[in-house]
Design a protein around this motif. Structure first.
Motif, PDB file in Angstrom:
ATOM      1  N   ARG A  32     -14.842   8.509  -8.212  1.00  0.00           N
ATOM      2  CA  ARG A  32     -14.563   7.868  -6.937  1.00  0.00           C
ATOM      3  C   ARG A  32     -15.540   6.718  -6.728  1.00  0.00           C
ATOM      4  O   ARG A  32     -16.602   6.682  -7.348  1.00  0.00           O
ATOM      5  CB  ARG A  32     -14.676   8.858  -5.793  1.00  0.00           C
ATOM      6  N   PRO A  33     -15.177   5.768  -5.841  1.00  0.00           N
ATOM      7  CA  PRO A  33     -16.085   4.631  -5.622  1.00  0.00           C
ATOM      8  C   PRO A  33     -17.411   5.109  -5.052  1.00  0.00           C
ATOM      9  O   PRO A  33     -17.477   6.096  -4.315  1.00  0.00           O
ATOM     10  CB  PRO A  33     -15.332   3.786  -4.593  1.00  0.00           C
ATOM     11  N   HIS A  53     -10.080   2.889  -9.609  1.00  0.00           N
ATOM     12  CA  HIS A  53     -10.008   2.269  -8.281  1.00  0.00           C
ATOM     13  C   HIS A  53     -10.384   0.799  -8.380  1.00  0.00           C
ATOM     14  O   HIS A  53     -11.302   0.439  -9.107  1.00  0.00           O
ATOM     15  CB  HIS A  53     -10.972   2.959  -7.317  1.00  0.00           C
ATOM     16  N   CYS A 157       8.523   7.513   2.107  1.00  0.00           N
ATOM     17  CA  CYS A 157       7.371   6.828   2.691  1.00  0.00           C
ATOM     18  C   CYS A 157       7.063   7.316   4.097  1.00  0.00           C
ATOM     19  O   CYS A 157       7.984   7.548   4.883  1.00  0.00           O
ATOM     20  CB  CYS A 157       7.630   5.323   2.705  1.00  0.00           C
ATOM     21  N   CYS A 160       1.775   5.392   5.811  1.00  0.00           N
ATOM     22  CA  CYS A 160       0.352   5.646   5.959  1.00  0.00           C
ATOM     23  C   CYS A 160      -0.463   4.417   5.586  1.00  0.00           C
ATOM     24  O   CYS A 160      -1.655   4.361   5.861  1.00  0.00           O
ATOM     25  CB  CYS A 160      -0.073   6.829   5.104  1.00  0.00           C
ATOM     26  N   TYR A 161       0.191   3.445   4.942  1.00  0.00           N
ATOM     27  CA  TYR A 161      -0.438   2.195   4.526  1.00  0.00           C
ATOM     28  C   TYR A 161      -1.578   2.387   3.525  1.00  0.00           C
ATOM     29  O   TYR A 161      -2.435   1.523   3.396  1.00  0.00           O
ATOM     30  CB  TYR A 161      -0.922   1.367   5.728  1.00  0.00           C
ATOM     31  N   ALA A 162      -1.547   3.495   2.784  1.00  0.00           N
ATOM     32  CA  ALA A 162      -2.557   3.663   1.729  1.00  0.00           C
ATOM     33  C   ALA A 162      -2.376   2.563   0.686  1.00  0.00           C
ATOM     34  O   ALA A 162      -3.353   2.044   0.125  1.00  0.00           O
ATOM     35  CB  ALA A 162      -2.430   5.036   1.071  1.00  0.00           C
ATOM     36  N   GLN A 165      -4.076  -0.504   2.093  1.00  0.00           N
ATOM     37  CA  GLN A 165      -5.526  -0.381   2.196  1.00  0.00           C
ATOM     38  C   GLN A 165      -6.194  -0.342   0.840  1.00  0.00           C
ATOM     39  O   GLN A 165      -7.357  -0.707   0.711  1.00  0.00           O
ATOM     40  CB  GLN A 165      -5.916   0.863   3.013  1.00  0.00           C
ATOM     41  N   ALA A 166      -5.491   0.121  -0.194  1.00  0.00           N
ATOM     42  CA  ALA A 166      -6.101   0.199  -1.521  1.00  0.00           C
ATOM     43  C   ALA A 166      -6.055  -1.142  -2.243  1.00  0.00           C
ATOM     44  O   ALA A 166      -6.685  -1.308  -3.286  1.00  0.00           O
ATOM     45  CB  ALA A 166      -5.386   1.257  -2.367  1.00  0.00           C
ATOM     46  N   ARG A 217      -0.903   4.334  -7.073  1.00  0.00           N
ATOM     47  CA  ARG A 217      -1.772   5.489  -7.308  1.00  0.00           C
ATOM     48  C   ARG A 217      -2.257   6.058  -5.983  1.00  0.00           C
ATOM     49  O   ARG A 217      -2.403   7.256  -5.816  1.00  0.00           O
ATOM     50  CB  ARG A 217      -2.975   5.088  -8.166  1.00  0.00           C
ATOM     51  N   ALA A 218      -2.487   5.170  -5.013  1.00  0.00           N
ATOM     52  CA  ALA A 218      -3.008   5.625  -3.728  1.00  0.00           C
ATOM     53  C   ALA A 218      -1.956   6.366  -2.911  1.00  0.00           C
ATOM     54  O   ALA A 218      -2.294   7.156  -2.042  1.00  0.00           O
ATOM     55  CB  ALA A 218      -3.530   4.434  -2.922  1.00  0.00           C
ATOM     56  N   PRO A 220       0.176   8.833  -1.186  1.00  0.00           N
ATOM     57  CA  PRO A 220       0.062  10.293  -1.188  1.00  0.00           C
ATOM     58  C   PRO A 220       1.379  11.005  -1.482  1.00  0.00           C
ATOM     59  O   PRO A 220       1.377  12.185  -1.815  1.00  0.00           O
ATOM     60  CB  PRO A 220      -0.412  10.618   0.238  1.00  0.00           C
ATOM     61  N   VAL A 221       2.504  10.321  -1.332  1.00  0.00           N
ATOM     62  CA  VAL A 221       3.783  10.988  -1.575  1.00  0.00           C
ATOM     63  C   VAL A 221       4.433  10.541  -2.885  1.00  0.00           C
ATOM     64  O   VAL A 221       5.600  10.829  -3.126  1.00  0.00           O
ATOM     65  CB  VAL A 221       4.770  10.803  -0.397  1.00  0.00           C
ATOM     66  N   GLY A 222       3.673   9.836  -3.718  1.00  0.00           N
ATOM     67  CA  GLY A 222       4.137   9.565  -5.077  1.00  0.00           C
ATOM     68  C   GLY A 222       5.214   8.500  -5.217  1.00  0.00           C
ATOM     69  O   GLY A 222       6.048   8.573  -6.104  1.00  0.00           O
TER      70      GLY A 222
END
Lengths: 267, 278, 336
Positions: A32-33, A53, A157, A160-162, A165-166, A217-218, A220-222
């Motif tokens: 992890r970062p 990451h 979807c 969540c905007y992951a 944000q990533a 990758r970020a 969460p629901v693939g």
């Protein structure tokens, strides 16, 4: 690894940087970062196949900008992101020290942006090999089949905007989806809201995405949303003959007009 | 559905006052039969006002509960909903959900002197309690109002300032920032904290109610303390971003308190115990 | 009501499931083609998994959907009408294969939605569910239910709890009237308890939540928050997968003169969550938002709602793109 740790120690002790952004061990053997500001903590820095990451995402964070000079462990995708961020005036090259890392984990000697550019130019700027089959498979589908595929994928979807944000290139303090005068994109996570969001994001990244794959990758629901941005990356090359992240001087592909453009109108 | 807590009353705009170029006051009346009779509120409470299709916005109820047939709200054009509200005309519909929040404890203030201090657009949350106490005038001692704005144009409730100044049982001091005066300005010139210090009202048996922009509060508080006001005798209202208004959406908390449930009215003693996230 | 213990043979389990699925909505977990565990309505029994540790998303959407219409309206200059929602059309749903952490979440959600004034949308939906839980015979490094006053075989929030037995059959604990009613539909499937032992996973205790709650009251300005949240990217993944997170947004949407007001999931981790229209933001940097998340769950909620805002399911940590491992952070807070 030792040389990475030593380099970090040296940079911190000499106060050439105030913080080193790299990777440390994470839960269950992952990575992890990590933000290392004390030279004693530099021991935590690692580099292995889990270190995927895109650390360039932190360079636009206001808290990180206030930290002053930053050392950043940069594998190839991170290097390209840094060039894009410099091209878009989000990062001052004077403020960062690139601790380049090759794909086999060995520390590279990257003294300046030019050296980094040279290093980048030696690799294939197109989409990574491991995604090419899936992209080709999707391209073979008819337009209706492809739309149906994405409708099904994007129904998962949850907004969540992951993905946003990533992504290092999604640094807007007020994203288009957060503008409410007018509300361009539906806030809620139903099929139209989801499609609007992902299509918008892919378009806003056209000519800017360096295909790190972090967005997918970020998720969460693939959802493989990186395929959308990577596909547009191919399209941009097809029509404009450029790839993102190869130079610190790059004008925006979709919003730059040159007198010798083959289209005689701005669109 | 039995009790949809998210469903607003449909209100009709009865009257609009353009207080300043970007501030409006609406007088709203209930449209559905029976709503006006059922409805009651107390000074300090707020509501969620909406334009159907644009969204909701949080303002206090700026009229006094002693005035029964209508409610009033005052807002500045700032974002999507307030701009949409400002485009409405008399006769148009506004949604109203409320009343929410706690109240100014005016019963506890009976027999005391009241010192109201407000700046700029912060007069609206105080207006309801000012009128409430003026309407019940005999229950209270001296009532002093100190109100200031950046310039003469920025003063809100100009008509009521005149009414208050003409009353013998209310002492009103209005001020504008240096440079904000017009040639015919008859009030004070100076920042609110300075004017407060000049007026030096007595803190004996007095409750202070203070509302204004953070910078005004920052400089007014030490003056009040110097004049002898204790933190638990100074009241204010807090604002925070809200959505539901009743403690479920999780947005407006400052530490463990919800501004919509435990506020918006607080004493300074309570404010000082809150973490700095407001 | 006193708990009754019965046993269900493996074959009876399929019969029970099919009976339920044939007559009503049943929400059960399957494994999708890309290896995610998802709850679906009425999947075929053969696709239902009993081996999952956690589903990707929690089942909170059954009582707190990601989009909930609050009312419809028609708005023109001449008239405005509000059309209320008929909550009677909400169907009954049987939840199947939900783990104890997820079922314990319903009570915590109730403490948010039903305190002070009752949210009918949530309450009606909660009334309509029957929860058949599956106790955990497996766990992983992200689980920490035992640190938040729960366990792999806790029965909180459950109407019938199924537990794998050593011989491959299942024990059924019938806990409530709702559960009893269900059993009475197919009584022959529920046999006398066999005496076999339950297979229950071990979940190591990672921290003392009472100590964490007590420590949190004094650490608002501690440098811990900044240090431990630098890598957080500020997405809503943890809040959206969490069975207990219930923060929501209210939005309006129109098409011509018709429209609706709805509520949808929101996250305190987003930078705009607390942004005032004036531009002022009480939580301007991520560390303040990370602090809010932990404080809300482990300090404010125990204080206000008498409930911890966490069930230890581990979804937040396993979904987090940058491994903001919640249990790890709470352990550090215990020792701060």
């Amino acid at each position: 690894m030792n040389s990475l740790v030593n380099r970090a120690k040296m940079l911190l002790e000499e106060k050439s940087v105030n913080v080193v952004i790299g990777y440390e061990a994470g839960t269950g053997g992952t990575a992890r970062p990590a933000f290392i500001s004390e030279s004693a903590d530099a021991e935590k820095l690692i580099y292995n196949e889990h270190c995927v990451h895109n650390l360039a995402v932190y360079l636009s964070k206001q808290e990180v900008r206030k930290m002053g000079k930053i050392g950043i462990v940069a594998a190839l995708p991170v290097m390209r992101s840094i060039l894009m961020l410099i091209a878009e005036h989000q990062v001052d090259p004077e403020n960062i020290v690139i601790m380049g890392i090759s794909h086999d984990g060995s520390l590279l000697d990257i003294e300046n942006i030019q050296v980094m550019k040279d290093y980048i130019s030696k690799s294939d700027p197109g989409n990574p090999e491991r995604y090419k089959d899936k992209l080709a498979e999707l391209n073979k589908l008819s337009m209706e089949e492809r739309f149906e595929y994405w409708q099904k994928e994007l129904s998962k979807c949850i907004k969540c905007y992951a993905c946003r944000q990533a992504c290092p290139m999604c640094y807007c303090t007020r994203c288009a989806v957060e503008v409410n005068q007018p509300q361009w994109i539906s806030v809620k996570s139903d099929i139209s809201g989801n499609m609007e969001w992902h299509i918008l994001r892919a378009m806003h990244l056209a000519g800017r995405c360096i295909s790190c794959g972090e967005c997918g990758r970020a998720c969460p629901v693939g959802i493989d949303c990186h395929l959308l941005t990577m596909h547009l990356s191919d399209q941009v090359y097809k029509y404009f003959r450029v790839y993102a992240g190869l130079s610190e001087k790059m004008s925006s592909v979709l919003s730059t007009y040159e007198p010798n453009d083959k289209e005689n109108f701005i669109i | 559905m039995n009790n949809n807590i998210y469903k607003p009353y449909l209100m009709e705009i009865e009257h609009i006052v353009e207080e300043t170029p970007d501030v409006r006051t609406f007088r709203l009346k209930f449209t559905a039969p029976g709503d006006a009779e059922k409805f009651s509120f107390k000074a300090g409470q707020f509501g969620e006002y909406s334009v159907m299709g644009e969204g909701e916005s949080t303002f206090c109820v700026a009229s006094s509960p002693t005035r029964k047939d209508y409610i009033e709200c005052t807002f500045r054009k700032a974002g999507r909903v307030t701009n949409a509200l400002a485009n409405l005309e008399v006769g148009d519909t506004v949604g109203f959900r409320g009343p929410y929040g706690n109240t100014f404890p005016i019963e506890q203030w009976e027999g005391k002197n009241l010192l109201y201090i407000a700046g700029g657009i912060a007069l609206p949350p105080m207006r309801c309690v000012i009128w409430n106490t003026i309407d019940l005038r005999e229950k209270y001692g001296d009532i002093t109002i100190i109100y200031g704005a950046r310039s003469v144009t920025d003063l809100v409730y100009k008509h009521e300032l005149k009414e208050w100044s003409e009353r013998p049982d209310v002492k009103l001091i209005t001020t504008v920032d240096p440079g904000g005066q017009t040639p015919d300005w008859k009030g004070e010139i100076g920042f609110v904290p300075t004017i407060l210090e000049k007026a030096a009202p007595s803190s004996e048996n007095t409750v202070a109610i203070l509302c204004g922009p953070p910078v005004m509060i920052k400089f007014t508080m030490p003056i009040l303390n110097k004049l002898g006001f204790r933190d638990k005798d100074i009241y204010t209202t807090l604002e925070n971003r809200m959505k539901c208004g009743f403690g479920k959406c999780g947005r407006c908390n400052v530490g463990k308190i919800f501004v919509c449930k435990d506020g918006p009215v607080f004493t300074y003693e309570q404010i000082r115990s809150l973490p700095e996230e407001y | 009501m006193e708990t009754t213990i019965k046993s269900l043979r493996k074959q009876s389990l399929e019969k029970l499931y099919n009976h339920l699925a044939s007559s009503q909505k049943i929400y059960a977990p399957i494994v999708t083609s890309d290896k995610q565990v998802e709850f679906r309505y009425n999947p075929e029994f053969r696709d239902v998994t009993f081996e999952h540790i956690r589903s990707t998303l929690s089942v909170k959407n059954v009582v707190f959907p990601k989009i909930e219409n609050l009312f419809y309206f028609t708005n023109t200059k001449e008239e405005s009408i509000i059309k209320d929602i008929d909550l009677n059309i909400i169907p009954e749903v049987v939840l199947w294969g939900v783990h104890p952490c997820d079922s314990a979440a319903f009570d915590i959600l109730r403490s948010i939605f039903c305190w002070d004034i009752k949210d009918e949308f949530f309450s009606k939906r909660l009334e309509k569910i029957t929860v058949i839980t599956l106790s955990c015979h497996k766990s992983d490094e992200f689980c920490f239910c035992t640190s938040v006053n729960l366990s792999p075989d806790s029965v909180k929030g459950s109407d019938i709890q199924l537990s794998l037995l050593q011989n491959g059959d299942y024990q059924a604990e019938i806990l409530t009237e709702k559960g009893n009613e269900l059993v009475s539909q197919v009584p022959d499937l529920f046999e006398q308890p066999s005496g076999e032992k339950k297979v229950i996973a071990g979940v190591k205790n990672k921290f003392d939540n009472k100590k964490v709650t007590s420590n949190l009251s004094g650490v608002f300005e501690h440098p811990f928050w900044i240090r431990n949240s630098l890598r957080c990217i500020g997405c809503g993944a943890c809040a959206f997968v969490c069975p207990v997170c219930a923060c929501f947004d209210i939005q309006d949407e129109t098409k011509g003169k018709d429209g609706r007001r709805y509520r949808c999931w929101d996250s305190c981790g987003f930078s705009l969550f607390t942004l005032h229209t004036s531009g002022h933001n009480p939580r301007q940097i991520q560390s303040q938002r990370w602090r809010q998340r932990i404080m809300h769950k482990f300090s404010y909620m125990p204080d206000r709602n008498n409930a911890l805002g966490c069930v230890g399911c581990g979804r937040c940590s396993s979904s987090c793109p940058v491994d903001m491992n919640l249990a790890e952070q709470l352990e550090a807070l215990q020792n701060i």
